[in-house]
Scaffold this active site. Sequence first.
Site, mmCIF file in Angstrom:
data_model
loop_
_atom_site.group_PDB
_atom_site.id
_atom_site.type_symbol
_atom_site.label_atom_id
_atom_site.label_comp_id
_atom_site.label_asym_id
_atom_site.label_seq_id
_atom_site.Cartn_x
_atom_site.Cartn_y
_atom_site.Cartn_z
ATOM 1 N N GLU A 142 -8.883 -5.350 -4.729
ATOM 2 C CA GLU A 142 -8.324 -4.364 -3.801
ATOM 3 C C GLU A 142 -9.384 -3.489 -3.141
ATOM 4 O O GLU A 142 -9.423 -3.329 -1.922
ATOM 5 C CB GLU A 142 -7.326 -3.471 -4.543
ATOM 6 C CG GLU A 142 -6.112 -4.179 -5.102
ATOM 7 C CD GLU A 142 -4.968 -4.274 -4.109
ATOM 8 O OE1 GLU A 142 -5.175 -3.964 -2.932
ATOM 9 O OE2 GLU A 142 -3.865 -4.667 -4.540
ATOM 10 N N HIS A 199 -7.901 -5.564 -0.279
ATOM 11 C CA HIS A 199 -6.681 -4.809 -0.012
ATOM 12 C C HIS A 199 -6.153 -5.142 1.386
ATOM 13 O O HIS A 199 -6.852 -5.014 2.383
ATOM 14 C CB HIS A 199 -6.991 -3.313 -0.097
ATOM 15 C CG HIS A 199 -5.792 -2.420 0.066
ATOM 16 N ND1 HIS A 199 -4.831 -2.310 -0.893
ATOM 17 C CD2 HIS A 199 -5.412 -1.593 1.087
ATOM 18 C CE1 HIS A 199 -3.900 -1.443 -0.493
ATOM 19 N NE2 HIS A 199 -4.228 -1.007 0.712
ATOM 20 N N SER A 229 0.827 -1.201 0.000
ATOM 21 C CA SER A 229 0.000 0.000 0.000
ATOM 22 C C SER A 229 0.868 1.261 0.000
ATOM 23 O O SER A 229 1.721 1.425 -0.862
ATOM 24 C CB SER A 229 -0.968 -0.053 1.184
ATOM 25 O OG SER A 229 -2.011 0.872 1.045
#
Length: 521
Positions: free
Chosen positions: A324, A447, A201
Amino acid sequence: MTDPHAAPAAPTAHTSDGVLRGTRTDGTAALFAGIPFAAPPVGPLRLRPPRPPTPWEGVREATQFPAGPAQRSTDGLGGGDGPGGKETSEDCLYLNVWTPDPDGRRPVLVWIFGGGFELGTASPPSTDGAALSRLTGAVVVAPNYRVGALGWLHPAGPDAEQWADSANLGLQDQTAALHWVRDNIAAFGGDPDNITVAGNSAGAFSIGALLARPAARGTFHKAILHSGSIGRLYPPDLAAGLTENLLAEVGAENLSELQAAPLDRIITAQHAVTEQDFGVRNLPGGRAWGLVHDGTVITEDPAEAIAAGAAAGIPLLIGANRDEFRTFQYMYGNESYHHPADEQALLAEMELAGVQHPRDLLTAYRAHHQPPHPPTERLTDQPTEKLTEQSDEQSVELSDLRTLFLTDAVYRRRAIRLARIQTAAGGSAHTYLFSAEPLGPPYGAFHGCELLYAFDQLGSLQIDTPANRAVRDTLTGAWSAFLTHAAPGWPAYTPDHAPSTRQIGANPPFIDEPPPYLSPW
């Protein structure tokens, strides 16, 4: 005579700043926690670039995990003072080292945590370096870095010139940590000639910038980027406007006054002035804390620098998760902003992201995907005033379609773009798509779900099944092979040949990425 039943002596490490004493964790494995790699960024050093730490005499205990960087507490993303209920503090520039053997010479993995540039910590439970070290066989180092406005504020206001070197402070912190690792990791059993920087991320987007940063050159040799790559870079005028909004919200006339402002006022204000829609903040015109093309710290767009060969000598392993944005669809499903007002609004957002034929793309999504919905109460149980006149079913469909689009726009397509430009520049890139569903189909490969495997959290989540263990071992085995050999066990990415993106957690084992049906893009 040595007592064979006596506990092994506590390990020590001689660094450039002094001697450290850590703790044994299992056999020869050891932990050294809370090591300063820069001076505390407090008082006159708030909003200033990292400075070297003060050396110490004698032996410093390195047995307690440091506080995470100062940040807000949220019900959805943490508890107590920060994620996982851990303490947070402005005095945060410390790192943790987990080593299988302080006397060895092993590959080094430097983990840059994620958290949207606003949250996160280098300490457990958010970052479990012990598990990552055990699964990969590497010496794992996890540094803190400043987040939110304290780490990513772009100098603006009447005294901005006095703070020109204070842009992208989080990136400067990461760079300082990498220099420390290069200079000291041999004392912990790590190989200073085999350092891989890895992250997910915001951490991975940071690595995208580190690849092109001259000040970081020579501090690492390979990079693993998961759920982040290039493309999340704010222009200086937009970032300056955000800083000016922050000053007004805090009640500070300039950055000098902000340096002296109460911390809690800054933390509250930094959240109030940013865009709350995670999709909008990641598309052109979005407003949030993060990497800024400031001209001083980031002098060139990382994509352009990498295309020109800046990272050609650094092998890359680039991954993304299949679903995600399901994370944000679930977390913020009760908020109206994740639901497009109508189909036209979604088409306009696609056009903003550079889609050439948005209506054709929407048709392709509808034809190729029927995504399972996250729990419906989080998506449709909203106050009436937050819903448009469309039916709940239409609202859910548009929300699903937006989730598919944002997954591609923010993560999957950017990951492949990085692989393509790295390959075209003469460098090496391997790609993978993580498609495991640890919490089942409604959540998909959301995610951050790869961390459940990389940090071996299967048991604590009661999902320690043979199938999930196989996914864990495939992912961490690929990382381990890449750390050692610069190749994860499958061919490098080749955009014009057979499918070369490895799919982990689903079949087929190799796929085209991005999928051919995205051609309207």
